[in-house]
Design a protein around this motif. Sequence first.
Motif, PDB file in Angstrom:
ATOM      1  N   TYR A  79      -6.474   4.750  -1.022  1.00 56.00           N
ATOM      2  CA  TYR A  79      -6.990   4.076   0.186  1.00 56.00           C
ATOM      3  C   TYR A  79      -8.196   3.424   0.053  1.00 56.00           C
ATOM      4  O   TYR A  79      -8.942   2.377   0.551  1.00 56.00           O
ATOM      5  CB  TYR A  79      -6.893   5.032   1.397  1.00 56.00           C
ATOM      6  CG  TYR A  79      -7.522   4.486   2.553  1.00 56.00           C
ATOM      7  CD1 TYR A  79      -6.757   3.643   3.448  1.00 56.00           C
ATOM      8  CD2 TYR A  79      -9.031   4.628   2.986  1.00 56.00           C
ATOM      9  CE1 TYR A  79      -7.023   3.165   4.492  1.00 56.00           C
ATOM     10  CE2 TYR A  79      -9.307   4.256   4.140  1.00 56.00           C
ATOM     11  CZ  TYR A  79      -8.615   3.407   5.112  1.00 56.00           C
ATOM     12  OH  TYR A  79      -8.939   2.893   6.046  1.00 56.00           O
ATOM     13  N   LEU A 137       0.644  -1.298  -0.082  1.00 55.18           N
ATOM     14  CA  LEU A 137       0.011   0.027   0.133  1.00 55.18           C
ATOM     15  C   LEU A 137       0.900   1.354  -0.081  1.00 55.18           C
ATOM     16  O   LEU A 137       0.454   2.090  -0.861  1.00 55.18           O
ATOM     17  CB  LEU A 137      -1.019   0.102   1.252  1.00 55.18           C
ATOM     18  CG  LEU A 137      -1.661   1.326   1.470  1.00 55.18           C
ATOM     19  CD1 LEU A 137      -2.736   1.239   0.181  1.00 55.18           C
ATOM     20  CD2 LEU A 137      -2.531   1.135   2.625  1.00 55.18           C
ATOM     21  N   TRP A 155      -8.094   0.305  -1.950  1.00 61.10           N
ATOM     22  CA  TRP A 155      -7.343  -0.972  -1.129  1.00 61.10           C
ATOM     23  C   TRP A 155      -8.402  -1.387  -0.192  1.00 61.10           C
ATOM     24  O   TRP A 155      -8.747  -2.484  -0.111  1.00 61.10           O
ATOM     25  CB  TRP A 155      -6.425  -0.329  -0.355  1.00 61.10           C
ATOM     26  CG  TRP A 155      -5.762  -1.176   0.685  1.00 61.10           C
ATOM     27  CD1 TRP A 155      -5.073  -2.205   0.598  1.00 61.10           C
ATOM     28  CD2 TRP A 155      -5.849  -1.075   1.990  1.00 61.10           C
ATOM     29  NE1 TRP A 155      -4.465  -2.594   1.618  1.00 61.10           N
ATOM     30  CE2 TRP A 155      -5.231  -2.034   2.531  1.00 61.10           C
ATOM     31  CE3 TRP A 155      -6.448   0.244   2.712  1.00 61.10           C
ATOM     32  CZ2 TRP A 155      -5.136  -2.028   4.379  1.00 61.10           C
ATOM     33  CZ3 TRP A 155      -6.439   0.068   4.449  1.00 61.10           C
ATOM     34  CH2 TRP A 155      -5.830  -1.040   5.065  1.00 61.10           C
ATOM     35  N   VAL A 200      -3.596   9.529  -2.124  1.00 59.31           N
ATOM     36  CA  VAL A 200      -3.992   8.682  -1.066  1.00 59.31           C
ATOM     37  C   VAL A 200      -5.407   8.507  -0.888  1.00 59.31           C
ATOM     38  O   VAL A 200      -5.763   7.164  -0.610  1.00 59.31           O
ATOM     39  CB  VAL A 200      -2.991   9.392   0.300  1.00 59.31           C
ATOM     40  CG1 VAL A 200      -3.799  10.652   0.674  1.00 59.31           C
ATOM     41  CG2 VAL A 200      -3.597   8.191   1.330  1.00 59.31           C
TER      42      VAL A 200
END
Length: 124
Positions: free
Chosen positions: A70, A57, A73, A66
């Motif tokens: 995020y 990550l 993910w 980000v």
Amino acid sequence: MTPVQKNENSGRAWTMLLLAGVFEIGYALSVGGSEAFTVLSWSIAAIVFFLLTLYFLSAALRTIDVGIGYAVWAGIGAVGAAVLGSVLLNQPLTLIQAFWLAVIIGGVVWLKLADSAKLRAELR
């Protein structure tokens, strides 16, 4: 950096993000199997998957924003853990839950498409 190099870096970053998501699934399932970290083998697996997901990550987030990284993910981890938890651990998964998991998958796909260089160029 040339456009080709940027595209290659972006492709690598998305591959790293995909791997981070896969390791997140492994982490979530291992934590469940560890029974609050009381089963040693599952606990070790959870720690290994946790370190792998953090590494991949963080590597992906060097290139991908980000917020987008995020979200993707977390979406991969959530959907994967729910589906594999249902298949491997016999956890219930209702039709309405499957529908909303499909919505998450759709969102992840659209986030990836929105990050493409071609789309960014068209919007400028």
